[in-house]
Motif scaffolding. Structure first.
Motif, short mmCIF file in Angstrom:
data_model
loop_
_atom_site.label_atom_id
_atom_site.label_comp_id
_atom_site.label_asym_id
_atom_site.label_seq_id
_atom_site.Cartn_x
_atom_site.Cartn_y
_atom_site.Cartn_z
N THR A 137 -95.11 2.45 -102.38
CA THR A 137 -95.86 1.63 -102.94
C THR A 137 -96.57 0.83 -101.74
O THR A 137 -95.64 0.46 -100.80
CB THR A 137 -95.21 0.71 -103.87
N ILE A 138 -97.83 0.48 -101.59
CA ILE A 138 -98.47 -0.38 -100.75
C ILE A 138 -99.18 -1.56 -101.35
O ILE A 138 -99.73 -1.27 -102.48
CB ILE A 138 -99.52 0.28 -99.79
N VAL A 139 -98.78 -2.68 -100.87
CA VAL A 139 -99.30 -3.83 -101.49
C VAL A 139 -100.06 -4.69 -100.67
O VAL A 139 -99.86 -4.81 -99.62
CB VAL A 139 -98.14 -4.78 -101.93
N ILE A 140 -101.47 -5.15 -101.05
CA ILE A 140 -102.39 -5.94 -100.29
C ILE A 140 -102.45 -7.29 -101.12
O ILE A 140 -102.94 -7.19 -101.97
CB ILE A 140 -103.80 -5.34 -100.09
N PRO A 141 -101.93 -8.37 -100.67
CA PRO A 141 -102.26 -9.78 -101.45
C PRO A 141 -103.55 -10.22 -100.86
O PRO A 141 -103.92 -10.04 -99.73
CB PRO A 141 -100.95 -10.57 -100.34
N VAL A 142 -104.13 -10.50 -101.98
CA VAL A 142 -105.58 -10.92 -101.89
C VAL A 142 -105.87 -12.24 -102.66
O VAL A 142 -105.33 -12.56 -103.64
CB VAL A 142 -106.51 -10.09 -102.40
N TYR A 143 -106.40 -13.07 -101.78
CA TYR A 143 -107.09 -14.45 -102.55
C TYR A 143 -108.42 -14.75 -101.91
O TYR A 143 -108.42 -15.03 -100.59
CB TYR A 143 -106.06 -15.70 -102.21
N ASN A 144 -109.35 -14.72 -102.44
CA ASN A 144 -110.98 -14.76 -102.12
C ASN A 144 -111.17 -14.34 -100.66
O ASN A 144 -111.56 -14.75 -99.69
CB ASN A 144 -111.00 -16.43 -101.99
N ASP A 145 -110.91 -12.94 -100.56
CA ASP A 145 -111.13 -12.14 -99.36
C ASP A 145 -111.88 -10.95 -99.66
O ASP A 145 -111.53 -9.84 -99.45
CB ASP A 145 -109.89 -11.81 -98.59
N VAL A 146 -113.22 -11.09 -100.37
CA VAL A 146 -113.80 -9.95 -101.09
C VAL A 146 -114.24 -8.84 -99.93
O VAL A 146 -114.22 -7.66 -100.06
CB VAL A 146 -114.97 -10.44 -101.95
N GLN A 147 -114.52 -9.59 -98.84
CA GLN A 147 -115.12 -8.84 -97.77
C GLN A 147 -114.24 -7.94 -97.10
O GLN A 147 -114.52 -6.70 -96.79
CB GLN A 147 -116.11 -9.53 -96.82
N ALA A 148 -113.23 -8.30 -96.87
CA ALA A 148 -112.00 -7.96 -96.18
C ALA A 148 -111.64 -6.88 -96.96
O ALA A 148 -111.16 -5.76 -96.57
CB ALA A 148 -110.94 -8.88 -95.89
N LEU A 149 -111.41 -7.16 -98.19
CA LEU A 149 -110.88 -6.15 -99.29
C LEU A 149 -111.60 -4.91 -99.27
O LEU A 149 -111.36 -3.72 -99.24
CB LEU A 149 -110.80 -6.77 -100.62
N GLY A 150 -113.09 -5.18 -99.42
CA GLY A 150 -114.09 -3.88 -99.40
C GLY A 150 -113.95 -3.26 -98.18
O GLY A 150 -113.75 -1.95 -98.25
N ARG A 151 -113.70 -3.71 -96.88
CA ARG A 151 -113.42 -2.89 -95.82
C ARG A 151 -111.97 -2.37 -95.77
O ARG A 151 -111.80 -1.36 -95.24
CB ARG A 151 -113.30 -3.76 -94.48
N ALA A 152 -111.04 -2.99 -96.38
CA ALA A 152 -109.62 -2.53 -96.09
C ALA A 152 -109.33 -1.05 -96.95
O ALA A 152 -108.66 -0.21 -96.40
CB ALA A 152 -108.61 -3.60 -96.39
N VAL A 153 -109.72 -1.33 -98.30
CA VAL A 153 -109.09 -0.26 -99.27
C VAL A 153 -109.68 1.21 -98.82
O VAL A 153 -108.58 1.98 -98.86
CB VAL A 153 -109.82 -0.79 -100.82
#
Length: 237
Positions: free
Chosen positions: A8-24
């Motif tokens: 299980t990999i977890v990525i905590p996110v709060y108001n990081d839409v650009q980083a999330l789009g790059r990371a996934v």
């Protein structure tokens, strides 16, 4: 390297839409080369910048992705604790959404848990680590970790690197005692693990400071207070 245990990999996110789009996409490509059985939990707390909508879109498009949304921002540690309780993997791993730690280290991190360690953490402060960050953050980080080693008798060099993995069952046991729900969660988990004699590995990593990341004076005071509170919990209460 390949691991045979489920992850299980977890990525905590709060108001990081650009980083999330790059990371996934990067995370999916990397983990699929390491494990044949995995899930990715996006632990997103009350985001207002589109992160929630993007996480939901990723979850619709990929069966391995779970969007864990909360309407109230309750803290990074709280989100990780909840994800650990809901996770299905034998190995639980998390890292920051900005991928500040080079994800090429993920195979080594997970391999340590698959090989018998209870906990494994990246370190920005080992001799072979390669880091890029401001002098201000470097000084504050080294000062904080020095205090953790001095007061809490930790043997580790870096407690706040957001790149960690655990045996899931071991982590769940620790959560019964863990009290912090914010940024001190990382340190508390590692210190409590050492207190119980768990096998913990620390590896050097390449790490680059993300844009907009800052450590404020108030954060330092809160961290210091948290160190002394944990010492009290371990030795007095």
């Amino acid at each position: 390297m390949k691991v045979t245990k489920s992850v299980t990999i977890v990525i905590p996110v709060y108001n990081d839409v650009q980083a999330l789009g790059r990371a996934v996409p990067v995370v999916l490509e990397t983990i699929s080369s390491i494990s044949d059985e995995y899930e990715l939990i996006i632990a997103e707390d009350a985001s207002t910048d589109g992160s929630s909508e993007l996480a939901a879109k990723f979850a619709r498009e990929h069966a391995q992705i779970i969007h864990m949304h909360r309407d109230e921002r309750l803290g990074r540690g709280s989100a990780l604790s909840l994800a650990a309780k809901k996770s299905k993997g034998e190995i639980f791993c998390y890292f920051d959404v900005d991928l500040a730690t080079d994800i090429s280290h993920l195979g080594d991190l997970l391999g340590l848990i698959a090989g018998g360690y209870d906990m494994a953490t990246g370190s920005r402060l080992l001799p072979d680590s390669r880091i890029t960050r401001s002098t201000d953050r470097e000084v504050k980080s080294r000062g904080y970790n020095f205090l953790v080693r001095l007061i809490l008798k930790s043997r580790l060099s870096d407690h706040q690197c957001g790149f960690k993995a655990f045996r899931t069952d071991v982590l769940r046991d620790l959560l019964d005692e863990t009290r912090d729900i914010h940024w001190f969660w990382d340190t508390e988990i590692l210190v409590r693990g050492q207190h119980k004699g768990l096998r913990i590995a620390e590896i050097p990593v390449a790490w680059t400071e993300g844009e907009g990341t800052t450590v404020r004076s108030g954060d330092i005071w809160r961290m210091g207070k948290a160190i002394f509170q944990l010492w009290w919990q371990l030795h007095v209460s």
